[in-house]
Design a protein around this motif. Structure first.
Motif, PDB file in Angstrom:
ATOM      1  N   LYS A   1       0.849  -1.186   0.000  1.00  0.00           N
ATOM      2  CA  LYS A   1       0.000   0.000   0.000  1.00  0.00           C
ATOM      3  C   LYS A   1       0.889   1.241   0.000  1.00  0.00           C
ATOM      4  O   LYS A   1       1.704   1.438   0.896  1.00  0.00           O
ATOM      5  CB  LYS A   1      -0.906  -0.003   1.233  1.00  0.00           C
ATOM      6  N   PRO A   2       0.765   2.130  -1.019  1.00  0.00           N
ATOM      7  CA  PRO A   2       1.676   3.276  -1.094  1.00  0.00           C
ATOM      8  C   PRO A   2       1.127   4.555  -0.458  1.00  0.00           C
ATOM      9  O   PRO A   2      -0.081   4.804  -0.451  1.00  0.00           O
ATOM     10  CB  PRO A   2       1.854   3.462  -2.599  1.00  0.00           C
ATOM     11  N   ILE A   3       2.054   5.337   0.060  1.00  0.00           N
ATOM     12  CA  ILE A   3       1.811   6.736   0.426  1.00  0.00           C
ATOM     13  C   ILE A   3       2.885   7.545  -0.289  1.00  0.00           C
ATOM     14  O   ILE A   3       4.068   7.227  -0.189  1.00  0.00           O
ATOM     15  CB  ILE A   3       1.896   6.967   1.946  1.00  0.00           C
ATOM     16  N   VAL A   4       2.487   8.572  -1.033  1.00  0.00           N
ATOM     17  CA  VAL A   4       3.443   9.390  -1.777  1.00  0.00           C
ATOM     18  C   VAL A   4       3.793  10.628  -0.959  1.00  0.00           C
ATOM     19  O   VAL A   4       2.905  11.311  -0.433  1.00  0.00           O
ATOM     20  CB  VAL A   4       2.870   9.799  -3.145  1.00  0.00           C
ATOM     21  N   VAL A   5       5.095  10.899  -0.849  1.00  0.00           N
ATOM     22  CA  VAL A   5       5.573  12.097  -0.159  1.00  0.00           C
ATOM     23  C   VAL A   5       6.353  12.935  -1.158  1.00  0.00           C
ATOM     24  O   VAL A   5       7.411  12.529  -1.639  1.00  0.00           O
ATOM     25  CB  VAL A   5       6.478  11.738   1.036  1.00  0.00           C
ATOM     26  N   ILE A   6       5.805  14.098  -1.525  1.00  0.00           N
ATOM     27  CA  ILE A   6       6.525  15.038  -2.387  1.00  0.00           C
ATOM     28  C   ILE A   6       7.443  15.847  -1.471  1.00  0.00           C
ATOM     29  O   ILE A   6       6.989  16.713  -0.717  1.00  0.00           O
ATOM     30  CB  ILE A   6       5.561  15.974  -3.147  1.00  0.00           C
ATOM     31  N   ASN A   7       8.735  15.538  -1.517  1.00  0.00           N
ATOM     32  CA  ASN A   7       9.698  16.085  -0.565  1.00  0.00           C
ATOM     33  C   ASN A   7      10.418  17.314  -1.142  1.00  0.00           C
ATOM     34  O   ASN A   7      10.383  17.556  -2.352  1.00  0.00           O
ATOM     35  CB  ASN A   7      10.716  14.989  -0.212  1.00  0.00           C
ATOM     36  N   LYS A   8      11.032  18.070  -0.258  1.00  0.00           N
ATOM     37  CA  LYS A   8      11.857  19.237  -0.615  1.00  0.00           C
ATOM     38  C   LYS A   8      11.031  20.337  -1.302  1.00  0.00           C
ATOM     39  O   LYS A   8      11.482  20.970  -2.265  1.00  0.00           O
ATOM     40  CB  LYS A   8      13.025  18.826  -1.516  1.00  0.00           C
ATOM     41  N   ILE A   9       9.822  20.578  -0.800  1.00  0.00           N
ATOM     42  CA  ILE A   9       8.992  21.629  -1.403  1.00  0.00           C
ATOM     43  C   ILE A   9       9.521  23.020  -1.063  1.00  0.00           C
ATOM     44  O   ILE A   9       9.039  24.024  -1.609  1.00  0.00           O
ATOM     45  CB  ILE A   9       7.516  21.513  -0.958  1.00  0.00           C
ATOM     46  N   ASP A  10      10.533  23.082  -0.173  1.00  0.00           N
ATOM     47  CA  ASP A  10      11.130  24.366   0.169  1.00  0.00           C
ATOM     48  C   ASP A  10      12.299  24.723  -0.747  1.00  0.00           C
ATOM     49  O   ASP A  10      12.886  25.797  -0.625  1.00  0.00           O
ATOM     50  CB  ASP A  10      11.616  24.352   1.628  1.00  0.00           C
ATOM     51  N   ARG A  11      12.625  23.849  -1.702  1.00  0.00           N
ATOM     52  CA  ARG A  11      13.729  24.123  -2.633  1.00  0.00           C
ATOM     53  C   ARG A  11      13.334  25.205  -3.645  1.00  0.00           C
ATOM     54  O   ARG A  11      12.162  25.320  -4.010  1.00  0.00           O
ATOM     55  CB  ARG A  11      14.112  22.847  -3.400  1.00  0.00           C
ATOM     56  N   PRO A  12      14.322  25.970  -4.121  1.00  0.00           N
ATOM     57  CA  PRO A  12      14.029  26.878  -5.246  1.00  0.00           C
ATOM     58  C   PRO A  12      13.586  26.075  -6.463  1.00  0.00           C
ATOM     59  O   PRO A  12      14.068  24.963  -6.693  1.00  0.00           O
ATOM     60  CB  PRO A  12      15.387  27.570  -5.493  1.00  0.00           C
ATOM     61  N   PHE A  13      12.678  26.612  -7.209  1.00  0.00           N
ATOM     62  CA  PHE A  13      12.123  25.989  -8.412  1.00  0.00           C
ATOM     63  C   PHE A  13      11.312  24.725  -8.104  1.00  0.00           C
ATOM     64  O   PHE A  13      11.094  23.891  -8.988  1.00  0.00           O
ATOM     65  CB  PHE A  13      13.228  25.644  -9.431  1.00  0.00           C
ATOM     66  N   ALA A  14      10.897  24.560  -6.860  1.00  0.00           N
ATOM     67  CA  ALA A  14      10.045  23.416  -6.520  1.00  0.00           C
ATOM     68  C   ALA A  14       8.709  23.533  -7.244  1.00  0.00           C
ATOM     69  O   ALA A  14       8.159  24.628  -7.391  1.00  0.00           O
ATOM     70  CB  ALA A  14       9.823  23.363  -5.007  1.00  0.00           C
ATOM     71  N   ARG A  15       8.177  22.395  -7.691  1.00  0.00           N
ATOM     72  CA  ARG A  15       6.918  22.371  -8.436  1.00  0.00           C
ATOM     73  C   ARG A  15       6.063  21.207  -7.933  1.00  0.00           C
ATOM     74  O   ARG A  15       5.796  20.257  -8.667  1.00  0.00           O
ATOM     75  CB  ARG A  15       7.199  22.225  -9.933  1.00  0.00           C
ATOM     76  N   PRO A  16       5.654  21.251  -6.663  1.00  0.00           N
ATOM     77  CA  PRO A  16       4.981  20.103  -6.045  1.00  0.00           C
ATOM     78  C   PRO A  16       3.712  19.659  -6.754  1.00  0.00           C
ATOM     79  O   PRO A  16       3.466  18.459  -6.898  1.00  0.00           O
ATOM     80  CB  PRO A  16       4.692  20.589  -4.617  1.00  0.00           C
ATOM     81  N   ALA A  17       2.879  20.596  -7.203  1.00  0.00           N
ATOM     82  CA  ALA A  17       1.624  20.222  -7.855  1.00  0.00           C
ATOM     83  C   ALA A  17       1.897  19.487  -9.173  1.00  0.00           C
ATOM     84  O   ALA A  17       1.253  18.477  -9.486  1.00  0.00           O
ATOM     85  CB  ALA A  17       0.779  21.468  -8.108  1.00  0.00           C
ATOM     86  N   GLN A  18       2.863  19.996  -9.945  1.00  0.00           N
ATOM     87  CA  GLN A  18       3.202  19.358 -11.213  1.00  0.00           C
ATOM     88  C   GLN A  18       3.810  17.978 -10.982  1.00  0.00           C
ATOM     89  O   GLN A  18       3.515  17.026 -11.708  1.00  0.00           O
ATOM     90  CB  GLN A  18       4.174  20.245 -11.996  1.00  0.00           C
ATOM     91  N   VAL A  19       4.679  17.862  -9.978  1.00  0.00           N
ATOM     92  CA  VAL A  19       5.302  16.567  -9.665  1.00  0.00           C
ATOM     93  C   VAL A  19       4.246  15.567  -9.210  1.00  0.00           C
ATOM     94  O   VAL A  19       4.311  14.380  -9.537  1.00  0.00           O
ATOM     95  CB  VAL A  19       6.409  16.743  -8.603  1.00  0.00           C
ATOM     96  N   ALA A  20       3.250  16.038  -8.458  1.00  0.00           N
ATOM     97  CA  ALA A  20       2.168  15.141  -8.023  1.00  0.00           C
ATOM     98  C   ALA A  20       1.430  14.572  -9.237  1.00  0.00           C
ATOM     99  O   ALA A  20       1.087  13.378  -9.257  1.00  0.00           O
ATOM    100  CB  ALA A  20       1.208  15.893  -7.110  1.00  0.00           C
ATOM    101  N   ASP A  21       1.196  15.400 -10.253  1.00  0.00           N
ATOM    102  CA  ASP A  21       0.564  14.912 -11.480  1.00  0.00           C
ATOM    103  C   ASP A  21       1.452  13.885 -12.189  1.00  0.00           C
ATOM    104  O   ASP A  21       0.963  12.881 -12.726  1.00  0.00           O
ATOM    105  CB  ASP A  21       0.275  16.080 -12.429  1.00  0.00           C
ATOM    106  N   MET A  22       2.758  14.117 -12.192  1.00  0.00           N
ATOM    107  CA  MET A  22       3.694  13.191 -12.823  1.00  0.00           C
ATOM    108  C   MET A  22       3.702  11.844 -12.103  1.00  0.00           C
ATOM    109  O   MET A  22       3.777  10.787 -12.738  1.00  0.00           O
ATOM    110  CB  MET A  22       5.104  13.798 -12.841  1.00  0.00           C
ATOM    111  N   VAL A  23       3.608  11.877 -10.784  1.00  0.00           N
ATOM    112  CA  VAL A  23       3.563  10.636  -9.995  1.00  0.00           C
ATOM    113  C   VAL A  23       2.279   9.862 -10.299  1.00  0.00           C
ATOM    114  O   VAL A  23       2.299   8.628 -10.451  1.00  0.00           O
ATOM    115  CB  VAL A  23       3.672  10.944  -8.490  1.00  0.00           C
ATOM    116  N   GLN A  24       1.178  10.575 -10.393  1.00  0.00           N
ATOM    117  CA  GLN A  24      -0.083   9.900 -10.715  1.00  0.00           C
ATOM    118  C   GLN A  24      -0.029   9.258 -12.104  1.00  0.00           C
ATOM    119  O   GLN A  24      -0.537   8.149 -12.302  1.00  0.00           O
ATOM    120  CB  GLN A  24      -1.233  10.906 -10.620  1.00  0.00           C
ATOM    121  N   ASP A  25       0.607   9.932 -13.049  1.00  0.00           N
ATOM    122  CA  ASP A  25       0.774   9.340 -14.384  1.00  0.00           C
ATOM    123  C   ASP A  25       1.630   8.076 -14.313  1.00  0.00           C
ATOM    124  O   ASP A  25       1.349   7.091 -15.019  1.00  0.00           O
ATOM    125  CB  ASP A  25       1.426  10.350 -15.334  1.00  0.00           C
TER     126      ASP A  25
END
Length: 609
Positions: A122-146
């Motif tokens: 059973k997976p839980i996804v953690v989008i890490n390092k959202i405090d980095r410059p150029f972070a794109r958490p929403a876009q990365v979340a879409d990429m993970v779902q794909d």
């Protein structure tokens, strides 16, 4: 079904923050005293892990949250150590897939997720390092779902939560608008979404060995999750090997994990991850079962190695000066010991009793083995790594890898030219929008060998490269020669400034003055393609003692110091690398310059005929 335990594995691509996430969970679960200084990368306790900044070995720890024990398995993220991931996922019921908020899913992300999906974790996804410059958490979340849509076959596995956070700053949130407080939202998600361990207490005891440890007092310790039944100190158990052989043993010690330590316990039940002492010669993938009901569990399936090299005893003139383990028997015993825990490694005998053929998942996998043996006091000599070629239906097949490089825009030209000579085919290219470009290639493993050193120099250390094995394809094309000739020492002695200065007129040297050298040792890199024999031990003749003090001191260019990986990449088929606890020396296989000349002459004559 036990509700007081959760077993999770933390999986991700290298440098996406797995070990930092474990640090944050341990620190916020009050495993340590408030005033205790524990530093960073707590789980990377191995010396090589600390030096290289990567996780090499999987490790177990445990925390208590709201009365529930959470067993955590920290896994490596580098593709060369993917065997560690394959063997320990059997102990988990769920996983935390950590993805960098800038990089997004990378090659190893796909690999570890594939393994988790196959084992129905059973997976839980953690989008890490959202405090980095150029972070794109929403876009990365879409990429993970794909990525999930591409890999998952069971619709239930598409129902997973996504959290956002920064392991370094110690927070996780379920929504990007939430306040950054602590890791509590992630811990709550673990209790809510990760299922309790399966397995019943009734029936005979069963455990699949997923890891091994050693204690000087207790001997070998086997680690695994209890799949069925229960076990107690003093129980008689059966050890069932992969080939079906059975031996019987007595459990002398029983441990569970608590924080960074193992805690002794008198008994344990199904679902718990335990460490057992009293099992002689246990191996990974063995089943430990009740002596009355010795039923085997399915063995752990580990992928095949893709790179091989020869590893033998040191035969140079300086053999035995640095190390204490120098015989073929000692080397064989050490390699056999490594096979017990390094599940991705293969060792085969060769025509020579002093040389072994060692196969692994990649250059780094083999380099770590060599460095480990070296630090234990062994002296060995190794060949250049080469890809493993298979014959399938009378056709030669070679391993291919997906290569992804993230580089500055001004490095594209030199990298593209070099990769073309390595038979790489570009499959994708896109700009990151910050002066950097991500290039994706399909490349044979033999073309990738030696590329890492060139990549670091071409990008001046400002590039990131990752690769992962994708499968075997027909062998095609020849690699262009990229290395020039070398300078070979003409005699045994001590390198001096005068001799090195003469050598530096033609090449870049590898040795400093006062370094001991021997005939056939590589002492420099020639500017041309041919090899050249030089005498770096030659001293200046003093013809006029009265004017000797008027000579101007010679200033040498500092010697080029190659690392272990650089040296492995540099040597060719007629050369080997001598590795001792104190030195790395590249040398010709045939040390005598005269004999080497005769061999080349005879070979040229045979080719002319």
């Amino acid at each position: 079904m036990r509700q007081d335990i959760r077993n999770i594995a933390i999986i991700a691509h290298v440098d996406h923050g797995k070990t930092s996430l474990v640090d944050a969970l341990l620190k916020q679960s009050h495993v340590f005293r408030d005033n205790q200084q524990v530093g960073e990368f707590i789980m990377d306790m191995n010396e090589l892990e600390r030096e290289r900044g990567i996780t090499i070995l999987s490790k177990n720890t445990a925390i208590i949250y709201q009365g529930v024990k959470i067993n955590i398995i920290d896994t490596p993220g580098h593709a060369d150590f993917s065997g560690e991931v394959e063997r320990v996922l059997n102990m988990a019921d769920g996983c935390l897939l950590v993805v960098d908020a800038v990089d997004g899913p990378m090659p190893q992300t796909r690999f570890v997720l594939t393994q988790a999906v196959q084992k129905r974790l059973k997976p839980i996804v953690v989008i890490n390092k959202i405090d980095r410059p150029f972070a794109r958490p929403a876009q990365v979340a879409d990429m993970v779902q794909d990525l999930f849509l591409e890999l998952v076959t069971d619709p239930e596995q598409l129902d997973f939560p996504i959290l956002y956070g920064s392991a370094k700053e110690g927070f996780a949130v379920a929504d990007l608008k939430d306040e950054h407080k602590s890791m509590a939202p992630l811990l709550d998600a673990i209790l809510k979404y990760i299922p309790p361990p399966t397995g019943v207490v009734e029936g005979g005891f069963q455990l699949l060995v997923a890891a091994l440890d050693y204690d000087s007092h207790l001997g070998q310790i086997a680690v695994g999750r209890i799949a069925r039944g229960k076990v107690a100190v003093g129980d008689q158990v059966a050890r069932i090997e992969r080939n079906g052989d059975i031996s019987y043993h007595k459990i002398t010690r029983l441990y569970v994990f608590e924080g960074l330590a193992r805690k002794e316990t008198p008994h344990a039940e199904a679902g718990e991850i335990v460490a057992l002492a009293g099992l002689e010669k246990a191996a990974i993938s063995d089943t430990i079962a009740s002596a009355d009901l010795p039923e085997a569990l399915p063995a752990i399936d580990i992928g095949e190695p893709t790179v091989q090299m020869t590893l033998g005893v040191n035969t140079s003139p300086f053999a035995g000066k640095d190390g204490k383990y120098i015989t073929s028997r000692q080397l064989r015993d050490r390699l056999m010991l490594e096979l017990q825990t390094n599940v991705s490694l293969r060792v085969q005998d060769t025509d020579s009793p002093e040389v072994f053929l060692v196969s692994g998942r990649g250059e780094l996998h083999l380099a770590i083995l060599i460095e480990t043996i070296r630090r234990e006091g062994a002296e060995i000599e190794v060949s250049r790594p080469e890809a493993i070629i298979k014959i399938v239906d009378d056709q030669k097949m070679e391993p291919y890898e997906q290569l992804i490089v993230d580089v500055p825009e001004d490095a594209i030209g030199v990298l593209t030219e070099n990769l073309a000579s390595r038979l790489a085919q570009m499959t994708d290219m896109h700009s990151e929008g910050n002066g950097r470009v991500r290039l994706e290639y399909k490349i044979p493993t033999r073309g990738l060998i030696g590329f890492r050193s060139f990549f670091l120099k071409a990008t001046h250390g400002d590039g990131v490269m990752n690769s992962i094995f994708t499968g075997y394809e027909p062998l095609r094309g020849e690699l262009k020669k990229t290395r020039t000739g070398v300078l070979v020492a003409a005699e045994t002695g001590i390198a001096v400034t005068y001799g090195l200065n003469n050598a530096q007129e033609r090449a870049i040297t590898f040795v400093e003055p006062a370094t001991a050298v021997y005939e056939g040792m590589l002492v420099g890199m020639h500017a041309r393609e041919n090899d050249m024999v030089v005498n770096v031990c030659k001293e200046k003749k003093l013809t006029n003692m009265r004017s000797s003090t008027s000579d101007i001191s010679i200033k040498l260019t500092p010697a080029l110091q190659l690392s272990l990986e650089d040296s492995l990449d540099f040597v060719t088929d007629d050369e080997v690398l001598e590795v001792t606890p104190k030195s790395l020396r590249m040398r010709k296989r045939v040390l005598s310059n005269d004999e080497r000349y005769r061999l080349h002459r005879d070979k040229a004559r045979a080719a002319a005929v």
